[in-house]
Design a protein around this motif. Structure first.
Motif, PDB file in Angstrom:
ATOM      1  N   ASN A 259       0.927  -1.217  -0.134  1.00  0.00           N
ATOM      2  CA  ASN A 259      -0.062  -0.050  -0.072  1.00  0.00           C
ATOM      3  C   ASN A 259       1.010   1.355  -0.123  1.00  0.00           C
ATOM      4  OD1 ASN A 259      -2.620  -1.274   0.009  1.00  0.00           O
ATOM      5  ND2 ASN A 259      -2.698  -1.335   2.148  1.00  0.00           N
ATOM      6  N   ALA A 260       1.979   1.328   0.753  1.00  0.00           N
ATOM      7  CA  ALA A 260       2.947   2.285   0.973  1.00  0.00           C
ATOM      8  C   ALA A 260       3.572   2.742  -0.340  1.00  0.00           C
ATOM      9  CB  ALA A 260       4.032   2.225   1.964  1.00  0.00           C
ATOM     10  N   VAL A 261       3.844   1.547  -1.215  1.00  0.00           N
ATOM     11  CA  VAL A 261       4.450   1.617  -2.562  1.00  0.00           C
ATOM     12  C   VAL A 261       3.406   2.048  -3.709  1.00  0.00           C
ATOM     13  CG1 VAL A 261       5.337   0.190  -4.646  1.00  0.00           C
ATOM     14  CG2 VAL A 261       6.070  -0.288  -2.109  1.00  0.00           C
ATOM     15  N   THR A 262       2.317   1.676  -3.475  1.00  0.00           N
ATOM     16  CA  THR A 262       1.256   2.225  -4.508  1.00  0.00           C
ATOM     17  C   THR A 262       0.984   3.255  -4.346  1.00  0.00           C
ATOM     18  OG1 THR A 262      -0.461   1.082  -3.430  1.00  0.00           O
ATOM     19  CG2 THR A 262       0.783  -0.303  -5.300  1.00  0.00           C
ATOM     20  N   ASN A 263       0.895   3.876  -3.038  1.00  0.00           N
ATOM     21  CA  ASN A 263       0.582   5.392  -2.658  1.00  0.00           C
ATOM     22  C   ASN A 263       1.398   6.423  -3.257  1.00  0.00           C
ATOM     23  OD1 ASN A 263      -1.980   4.654  -1.655  1.00  0.00           O
ATOM     24  ND2 ASN A 263      -1.229   4.262   0.235  1.00  0.00           N
ATOM     25  N   SER A 264       2.601   5.864  -3.523  1.00  0.00           N
ATOM     26  CA  SER A 264       3.492   6.798  -3.933  1.00  0.00           C
ATOM     27  C   SER A 264       3.860   6.985  -5.714  1.00  0.00           C
ATOM     28  CB  SER A 264       4.889   6.550  -3.229  1.00  0.00           C
ATOM     29  OG  SER A 264       5.432   5.149  -3.928  1.00  0.00           O
ATOM     30  N   GLY A 265       2.768   7.480  -6.043  1.00  0.00           N
ATOM     31  CA  GLY A 265       2.896   8.037  -7.524  1.00  0.00           C
ATOM     32  C   GLY A 265       2.345   7.025  -8.419  1.00  0.00           C
ATOM     33  N   TYR A 266       1.760   5.888  -7.760  1.00  0.00           N
ATOM     34  CA  TYR A 266       0.918   4.941  -8.766  1.00  0.00           C
ATOM     35  C   TYR A 266      -0.774   5.334  -8.883  1.00  0.00           C
ATOM     36  CZ  TYR A 266       5.083   1.879  -9.121  1.00  0.00           C
ATOM     37  OH  TYR A 266       6.331   1.479  -9.519  1.00  0.00           O
ATOM     38  N   ILE A 267      -1.247   4.929  -9.628  1.00  0.00           N
ATOM     39  CA  ILE A 267      -2.700   5.006  -9.749  1.00  0.00           C
ATOM     40  C   ILE A 267      -3.401   3.673  -9.747  1.00  0.00           C
ATOM     41  CG2 ILE A 267      -4.766   5.768 -11.295  1.00  0.00           C
ATOM     42  CD1 ILE A 267      -2.680   7.835 -12.733  1.00  0.00           C
ATOM     43  N   ASP A 268      -4.352   3.524  -9.018  1.00  0.00           N
ATOM     44  CA  ASP A 268      -4.905   2.300  -8.604  1.00  0.00           C
ATOM     45  C   ASP A 268      -5.815   2.139  -9.985  1.00  0.00           C
ATOM     46  OD1 ASP A 268      -3.563   1.418  -6.398  1.00  0.00           O
ATOM     47  OD2 ASP A 268      -5.206   2.201  -5.139  1.00  0.00           O
ATOM     48  N   ILE A 269      -5.776   1.049 -10.706  1.00  0.00           N
ATOM     49  CA  ILE A 269      -6.758   0.714 -11.541  1.00  0.00           C
ATOM     50  C   ILE A 269      -7.952  -0.493 -11.110  1.00  0.00           C
ATOM     51  CG2 ILE A 269      -5.522   1.273 -13.551  1.00  0.00           C
ATOM     52  CD1 ILE A 269      -4.758  -1.402 -14.554  1.00  0.00           C
ATOM     53  N   PHE A 270      -7.369  -1.129 -10.202  1.00  0.00           N
ATOM     54  CA  PHE A 270      -7.987  -2.033  -9.480  1.00  0.00           C
ATOM     55  C   PHE A 270      -7.608  -2.296  -7.896  1.00  0.00           C
ATOM     56  CE2 PHE A 270      -9.370  -6.650  -8.207  1.00  0.00           C
ATOM     57  CZ  PHE A 270     -10.578  -6.714  -8.808  1.00  0.00           C
ATOM     58  N   ARG A 271      -8.608  -2.634  -7.230  1.00  0.00           N
ATOM     59  CA  ARG A 271      -8.267  -2.893  -5.849  1.00  0.00           C
ATOM     60  C   ARG A 271      -9.294  -3.486  -5.224  1.00  0.00           C
ATOM     61  NH1 ARG A 271      -4.482  -1.125  -1.725  1.00  0.00           N
ATOM     62  NH2 ARG A 271      -3.707   0.197  -3.377  1.00  0.00           N
ATOM     63  N   GLN A 272      -8.997  -4.557  -4.662  1.00  0.00           N
ATOM     64  CA  GLN A 272      -9.914  -5.449  -3.782  1.00  0.00           C
ATOM     65  C   GLN A 272      -9.396  -5.718  -2.542  1.00  0.00           C
ATOM     66  OE1 GLN A 272     -10.368  -9.397  -5.719  1.00  0.00           O
ATOM     67  NE2 GLN A 272     -12.190  -9.943  -4.738  1.00  0.00           N
ATOM     68  N   ASN A 273     -10.141  -5.451  -1.543  1.00  0.00           N
ATOM     69  CA  ASN A 273      -9.476  -5.649  -0.101  1.00  0.00           C
ATOM     70  C   ASN A 273     -10.607  -6.630   0.362  1.00  0.00           C
ATOM     71  OD1 ASN A 273      -7.234  -3.882  -0.359  1.00  0.00           O
ATOM     72  ND2 ASN A 273      -9.027  -2.237  -0.270  1.00  0.00           N
ATOM     73  N   GLU A 274     -10.402  -7.824   0.696  1.00  0.00           N
ATOM     74  CA  GLU A 274     -11.296  -8.636   1.367  1.00  0.00           C
ATOM     75  C   GLU A 274     -10.282  -9.504   2.459  1.00  0.00           C
ATOM     76  OE1 GLU A 274     -13.192 -10.993  -1.409  1.00  0.00           O
ATOM     77  OE2 GLU A 274     -14.310  -9.494  -2.262  1.00  0.00           O
TER      78      GLU A 274
END
Length: 175
Positions: A85-100
């Protein structure tokens, strides 16, 4: 209680300081139960032996890293998810995220116009956590296709078989 706060603070500090996939990969490639590889430039031909479907899905790759964790406990799995989550919060755009509870799936990208130049594909279940890093020029819709579990699993299986075949050539003393 103070010790727990100190450990938590240090963990957050370490995660925030190293929020790139490269640091995530380097921090965990030697973990017990981890399998990892990266494809250096001289081995790009290995990727040419992937099935046409997978090759069509991933397109032109200039950098590739893979890491898989097996037999992790709940604490380790949650730590891996938090770090990703820390990596993807640093300049990335989520195109899909599933949190279960039983499945966390993240597909995050860096775009340049209508082309994806970097992609992280992360999947975590109670039995296995897998992460891919791809750098190159990709069609965003093809990267998004990895949100389908069957596509993701087929890609993983095909890629690992292709990579293992090319790393472990048979020895033929006649030739």
């Amino acid at each position: 209680m103070k010790r727990i706060r100190l450990v938590l603070l240090l963990s957050i500090l370490l995660v925030s300081c190293g929020s790139s996939f490269r640091s995530f990969y380097n921090n965990h490639k030697a973990d017990m139960g981890a399998t990892s590889f990266q494809v250096p430039n001289f081995m790009k031909a290995v990727l040419g032996n992937i099935s046409p479907e997978v090759k069509n899905a991933i397109g032109n790759i200039s950098d590739f890293k893979y890491i898989k964790f097996q037999n992790t406990n709940a604490l380790k799995r949650n730590t891996l998810i938090d770090e990703m989550n820390a990596v993807t919060n640093s300049g990335y755009i989520d195109i899909f995220r599933q949190n279960e509870v039983d499945n966390t799936r993240i597909i995050s990208v860096v775009e340049l116009g209508a082309v994806v130049t970097q992609a992280i594909i992360f999947n975590s279940t109670p039995t296995e956590t897998t992460a891919y890093y791809l750098q190159g020029n990709f069609d965003p819709e093809k990267i998004k296709s990895f949100s389908d579990p069957e596509t993701f699993n087929a890609f993983s299986t095909d890629l690992l078989q292709s990579y293992n075949t090319n790393l472990n050539p048979s020895f033929n003393p006649i030739n």
